[in-house]
Design a protein around this motif. Structure first.
Motif, PDB file in Angstrom:
ATOM      1  N   THR A  66       0.873  -1.171   0.000  1.00 15.03           N
ATOM      2  CA  THR A  66       0.000   0.000   0.000  1.00 15.03           C
ATOM      3  C   THR A  66       0.909   1.219   0.000  1.00 15.03           C
ATOM      4  O   THR A  66       1.678   1.419   0.944  1.00 15.03           O
ATOM      5  CB  THR A  66      -0.889   0.015   1.269  1.00 15.03           C
ATOM      6  OG1 THR A  66      -1.433  -1.291   1.463  1.00 15.03           O
ATOM      7  CG2 THR A  66      -2.013   1.024   1.135  1.00 15.03           C
ATOM      8  N   CYS A  67       0.833   2.033  -1.071  1.00 21.25           N
ATOM      9  CA  CYS A  67       1.833   3.091  -1.252  1.00 21.25           C
ATOM     10  C   CYS A  67       1.196   4.443  -1.554  1.00 21.25           C
ATOM     11  O   CYS A  67       0.224   4.527  -2.309  1.00 21.25           O
ATOM     12  CB  CYS A  67       2.761   2.770  -2.421  1.00 21.25           C
ATOM     13  SG  CYS A  67       3.308   1.067  -2.518  1.00 21.25           S
ATOM     14  N   ALA A  68       1.789   5.494  -0.976  1.00 21.99           N
ATOM     15  CA  ALA A  68       1.377   6.865  -1.302  1.00 21.99           C
ATOM     16  C   ALA A  68       2.637   7.719  -1.325  1.00 21.99           C
ATOM     17  O   ALA A  68       3.595   7.459  -0.579  1.00 21.99           O
ATOM     18  CB  ALA A  68       0.390   7.393  -0.268  1.00 21.99           C
ATOM     19  N   ALA A  69       2.634   8.724  -2.199  1.00 25.33           N
ATOM     20  CA  ALA A  69       3.815   9.590  -2.320  1.00 25.33           C
ATOM     21  C   ALA A  69       3.381  10.968  -2.767  1.00 25.33           C
ATOM     22  O   ALA A  69       2.288  11.142  -3.317  1.00 25.33           O
ATOM     23  CB  ALA A  69       4.796   9.001  -3.345  1.00 25.33           C
ATOM     24  N   VAL A  70       4.248  11.942  -2.509  1.00 28.67           N
ATOM     25  CA  VAL A  70       4.013  13.290  -3.028  1.00 28.67           C
ATOM     26  C   VAL A  70       5.237  13.672  -3.844  1.00 28.67           C
ATOM     27  O   VAL A  70       6.376  13.579  -3.362  1.00 28.67           O
ATOM     28  CB  VAL A  70       3.785  14.312  -1.888  1.00 28.67           C
ATOM     29  CG1 VAL A  70       3.552  15.703  -2.473  1.00 28.67           C
ATOM     30  CG2 VAL A  70       2.601  13.898  -1.012  1.00 28.67           C
ATOM     31  N   VAL A  71       5.010  14.030  -5.114  1.00 27.28           N
ATOM     32  CA  VAL A  71       6.102  14.519  -5.969  1.00 27.28           C
ATOM     33  C   VAL A  71       5.638  15.822  -6.610  1.00 27.28           C
ATOM     34  O   VAL A  71       4.443  16.096  -6.685  1.00 27.28           O
ATOM     35  CB  VAL A  71       6.496  13.492  -7.069  1.00 27.28           C
ATOM     36  CG1 VAL A  71       6.812  12.139  -6.484  1.00 27.28           C
ATOM     37  CG2 VAL A  71       5.423  13.358  -8.125  1.00 27.28           C
ATOM     38  N   THR A  72       6.588  16.602  -7.093  1.00 28.61           N
ATOM     39  CA  THR A  72       6.196  17.829  -7.784  1.00 28.61           C
ATOM     40  C   THR A  72       6.264  17.610  -9.292  1.00 28.61           C
ATOM     41  O   THR A  72       6.925  16.678  -9.766  1.00 28.61           O
ATOM     42  CB  THR A  72       7.107  19.017  -7.423  1.00 28.61           C
ATOM     43  OG1 THR A  72       8.407  18.751  -7.967  1.00 28.61           O
ATOM     44  CG2 THR A  72       7.195  19.229  -5.923  1.00 28.61           C
ATOM     45  N   ALA A  73       5.613  18.477 -10.026  1.00 30.06           N
ATOM     46  CA  ALA A  73       5.611  18.363 -11.492  1.00 30.06           C
ATOM     47  C   ALA A  73       7.021  18.504 -12.048  1.00 30.06           C
ATOM     48  O   ALA A  73       7.318  18.039 -13.145  1.00 30.06           O
ATOM     49  CB  ALA A  73       4.690  19.420 -12.097  1.00 30.06           C
ATOM     50  N   GLU A  74       7.912  19.115 -11.257  1.00 32.68           N
ATOM     51  CA  GLU A  74       9.310  19.287 -11.704  1.00 32.68           C
ATOM     52  C   GLU A  74      10.144  18.036 -11.402  1.00 32.68           C
ATOM     53  O   GLU A  74      11.316  17.962 -11.772  1.00 32.68           O
ATOM     54  CB  GLU A  74       9.966  20.490 -11.005  1.00 32.68           C
ATOM     55  CG  GLU A  74       9.385  21.852 -11.408  1.00 32.68           C
ATOM     56  CD  GLU A  74       7.976  22.088 -10.865  1.00 32.68           C
ATOM     57  OE1 GLU A  74       7.706  21.673  -9.711  1.00 32.68           O
ATOM     58  OE2 GLU A  74       7.140  22.645 -11.590  1.00 32.68           O
ATOM     59  N   GLY A  75       9.574  17.079 -10.683  1.00 33.63           N
ATOM     60  CA  GLY A  75      10.289  15.834 -10.413  1.00 33.63           C
ATOM     61  C   GLY A  75      10.952  15.778  -9.051  1.00 33.63           C
ATOM     62  O   GLY A  75      11.795  14.917  -8.786  1.00 33.63           O
ATOM     63  N   GLU A  76      10.563  16.683  -8.160  1.00 32.29           N
ATOM     64  CA  GLU A  76      11.109  16.643  -6.800  1.00 32.29           C
ATOM     65  C   GLU A  76      10.321  15.593  -6.011  1.00 32.29           C
ATOM     66  O   GLU A  76       9.094  15.540  -6.090  1.00 32.29           O
ATOM     67  CB  GLU A  76      10.927  18.014  -6.163  1.00 32.29           C
ATOM     68  CG  GLU A  76      11.876  18.279  -5.024  1.00 32.29           C
ATOM     69  CD  GLU A  76      11.598  19.643  -4.386  1.00 32.29           C
ATOM     70  OE1 GLU A  76      11.980  19.820  -3.242  1.00 32.29           O
ATOM     71  OE2 GLU A  76      10.971  20.497  -5.045  1.00 32.29           O
ATOM     72  N   LEU A  77      11.044  14.777  -5.263  1.00 28.53           N
ATOM     73  CA  LEU A  77      10.395  13.722  -4.475  1.00 28.53           C
ATOM     74  C   LEU A  77      10.221  14.220  -3.045  1.00 28.53           C
ATOM     75  O   LEU A  77      11.196  14.375  -2.314  1.00 28.53           O
ATOM     76  CB  LEU A  77      11.274  12.458  -4.513  1.00 28.53           C
ATOM     77  CG  LEU A  77      10.849  11.259  -3.682  1.00 28.53           C
ATOM     78  CD1 LEU A  77       9.431  10.830  -4.011  1.00 28.53           C
ATOM     79  CD2 LEU A  77      11.807  10.105  -3.915  1.00 28.53           C
ATOM     80  N   LEU A  78       8.978  14.491  -2.633  1.00 31.48           N
ATOM     81  CA  LEU A  78       8.741  15.056  -1.303  1.00 31.48           C
ATOM     82  C   LEU A  78       8.486  13.974  -0.254  1.00 31.48           C
ATOM     83  O   LEU A  78       8.808  14.145   0.911  1.00 31.48           O
ATOM     84  CB  LEU A  78       7.565  16.043  -1.346  1.00 31.48           C
ATOM     85  CG  LEU A  78       7.722  17.240  -2.302  1.00 31.48           C
ATOM     86  CD1 LEU A  78       6.550  18.192  -2.178  1.00 31.48           C
ATOM     87  CD2 LEU A  78       9.028  17.983  -2.016  1.00 31.48           C
ATOM     88  N   SER A  79       7.874  12.867  -0.663  1.00 32.69           N
ATOM     89  CA  SER A  79       7.689  11.748   0.271  1.00 32.69           C
ATOM     90  C   SER A  79       7.371  10.494  -0.514  1.00 32.69           C
ATOM     91  O   SER A  79       6.894  10.558  -1.647  1.00 32.69           O
ATOM     92  CB  SER A  79       6.556  12.044   1.263  1.00 32.69           C
ATOM     93  OG  SER A  79       5.315  12.099   0.587  1.00 32.69           O
ATOM     94  N   ASN A  80       7.652   9.334   0.111  1.00 39.63           N
ATOM     95  CA  ASN A  80       7.419   8.049  -0.559  1.00 39.63           C
ATOM     96  C   ASN A  80       7.173   7.012   0.537  1.00 39.63           C
ATOM     97  O   ASN A  80       8.109   6.477   1.098  1.00 39.63           O
ATOM     98  CB  ASN A  80       8.662   7.684  -1.396  1.00 39.63           C
ATOM     99  CG  ASN A  80       8.436   6.457  -2.268  1.00 39.63           C
ATOM    100  OD1 ASN A  80       7.295   6.110  -2.599  1.00 39.63           O
ATOM    101  ND2 ASN A  80       9.518   5.793  -2.643  1.00 39.63           N
ATOM    102  N   ARG A  81       5.910   6.748   0.872  1.00 38.98           N
ATOM    103  CA  ARG A  81       5.591   5.872   1.990  1.00 38.98           C
ATOM    104  C   ARG A  81       5.039   4.535   1.493  1.00 38.98           C
ATOM    105  O   ARG A  81       4.235   4.495   0.555  1.00 38.98           O
ATOM    106  CB  ARG A  81       4.556   6.536   2.923  1.00 38.98           C
ATOM    107  CG  ARG A  81       4.934   7.945   3.349  1.00 38.98           C
ATOM    108  CD  ARG A  81       6.291   8.020   4.021  1.00 38.98           C
ATOM    109  NE  ARG A  81       6.309   7.385   5.318  1.00 38.98           N
ATOM    110  CZ  ARG A  81       7.420   7.079   5.982  1.00 38.98           C
ATOM    111  NH1 ARG A  81       8.595   7.327   5.444  1.00 38.98           N
ATOM    112  NH2 ARG A  81       7.348   6.512   7.162  1.00 38.98           N
ATOM    113  N   ILE A  82       5.479   3.474   2.129  1.00 41.31           N
ATOM    114  CA  ILE A  82       5.077   2.128   1.702  1.00 41.31           C
ATOM    115  C   ILE A  82       4.702   1.302   2.929  1.00 41.31           C
ATOM    116  O   ILE A  82       5.486   1.208   3.872  1.00 41.31           O
ATOM    117  CB  ILE A  82       6.240   1.397   0.979  1.00 41.31           C
ATOM    118  CG1 ILE A  82       6.705   2.217  -0.234  1.00 41.31           C
ATOM    119  CG2 ILE A  82       5.829  -0.009   0.553  1.00 41.31           C
ATOM    120  CD1 ILE A  82       7.989   1.710  -0.866  1.00 41.31           C
ATOM    121  N   ALA A  83       3.499   0.719   2.920  1.00 40.37           N
ATOM    122  CA  ALA A  83       3.136  -0.253   3.964  1.00 40.37           C
ATOM    123  C   ALA A  83       3.142  -1.614   3.285  1.00 40.37           C
ATOM    124  O   ALA A  83       2.257  -1.923   2.479  1.00 40.37           O
ATOM    125  CB  ALA A  83       1.771   0.066   4.540  1.00 40.37           C
TER     126      ALA A  83
END
Ligand code: KG4
Ligand code: ZN
Length: 360
Positions: free
Chosen positions: A38-55
């Motif tokens: 189960t995964c959720a993440a926040v990235v920006t349109a410019e390709g910056e990775l703000l978070s990457n969470r995985i259960a």
């Protein structure tokens, strides 16, 4: 087979422009529930990775020796909201900062996909946001385009996971062309099945990788697949004969000898998978003449494969891009990455969008 970047799946006419022109704006919340993570993440349109969470549900399924689809869907339902909240908090944003919602539409387990898709639709519709329906495999192909050392096209990509194994050519991150793929088992499936025969717990890939470190990869000769000799494409793979060969070898050796030679069996079996993958990569590099190789999928975590591919690339004078393991195994950051190159569907056109266990 050619990858996405066409109209949003199942929604002819919903495209909002060319692949680049239709890039979703701002902050993207991405959700991935195609299998047992189960995964959720926040990235920006410019390709910056703000978070990457995985259960990970690994432990839950280990008692069954493999992923049970019904169990996976129910667990996604239980934990997705918490994983999504965690991804937002880690990124330091709230839902009101999100401008686009991205979600895996397929391929994968249909019940599992539906949990993610329904949740994504609800989140997007509540704010009249655009939704991007992402091809999971496109995610694996462009996972490396995130972050400060972003991978740039053109490149070759080997994706080897529990459900898929293919080599693709990427001239533009909005699309990929599959040059060869497995005709039967995926490489990760071959690892998992071999590990099971050797009495290792699910998921067997990492355990077999560890066991193999203490063994001799040349102790036994297992078949290297060559589908081209039986009508397949030059760059196709086949792994189903390999596990049968291991099964027969274990039978021939008998229980006591198998136990004594477990590390050698694991190392030799792993060597056959790694050599089959490396041989096709070498062929693809020679044929396609692209400057870089990227690898993805859970099997890209395999220590021998990483080392072998580094050597292949060094000998061919090609750069290799090996993303961190958390971007190789299933994750939502890669779905956010692919969303940057996929046309968004405006609200409310996506409300009747369906998940797809298989994509064309
Ligand atoms: O990409 P992934 O997380 O999920 C799928 O989309 O399938 O890949 C999971 C697969 C499993 O088959 C697992 O055994 C394999 O990747 N795997 C490995 C290693 N780590 C994970 N196989 C070999 N060596 C590893 N170190
Ligand atoms: Zn995957």
């Amino acid at each position: 087979m050619t990858g996405p970047a066409g109209d949003a799946p199942g929604r002819p006419g919903s495209r909002t422009g060319g692949p680049r022109g239709a890039q979703p704006p701002g902050c993207i919340l991405a959700i991935e529930t195609s299998c047992d993570d189960t995964c959720a993440a926040v990235v920006t349109a410019e390709g910056e990775l703000l978070s990457n969470r995985i259960a990970s549900q690994g432990l839950l399924h280990s008692r069954y020796g493999g992923v049970v689809p019904e169990v996976a869907s129910r667990r996604h339902l239980e934990v997705l909201d918490a994983v999504r909240a965690d991804a937002l908090e880690t990124a330091g944003v709230t839902l009101s900062d999100i401008q686009t919602v991205a979600v895996t539409r397929g391929p994968g387990l249909i019940g599992a996909l539906l949990v993610g898709l329904s949740s994504a639709k609800a989140l997007a519709a509540a704010r009249a946001l655009p939704l991007v329906a992402v091809d999971h495999l496109h995610g694996h192909v462009v996972a490396g385009t995130l972050g400060p050392d972003a991978l740039e096209a053109p490149y070759l990509c080997l994706v080897a996971s529990g459900g898929h194994t293919f080599i693709a050519r990427v001239d533009d991150p909005a699309r990929y062309t599959v040059l060869g793929s497995t005709l039967d088992d995926a490489a990760g499936e071959a690892f998992d099945k071999g590990a099971r025969l050797l009495g290792l717990p699910y998921p067997g890939g990492p355990a077999l990788d560890r066991l193999a470190r203490g063994g001799n990869g040349e102790a036994f000769r297992f078949p290297r697949s060559a589908p081209a000799t039986t009508g397949g494409r030059d760059l196709d793979f086949s792994f189903s004969g390999l596990k049968t060969a291991l099964l027969y070898k274990i039978r021939d050796l008998g229980e006591a000898e198998t136990e004594r030679r477990r590390a050698d069996l694991a190392a030799s079996y792993q060597r056959a998978i790694v050599e089959a993958l490396a041989a096709r990569v070498r062929q693809a590099i020679e044929r396609e003449r692209l400057p870089r190789l990227a690898i993805g999928g859970g099997v890209a975590a395999n220590s021998e494969l990483r080392e072998r591919l580094r050597t292949v690339c060094e000998e061919a004078g090609v750069l290799i891009s090996v993303p961190p393991v958390e971007l190789c195994t299933d994750n939502a950051a890669m779905i956010g990455a692919a969303a940057r190159f996929t046309p968004a569907i405006p609200y409310p056109e996506y409300l009747d969008l369906d998940a797809a266990a298989r994509l064309p």
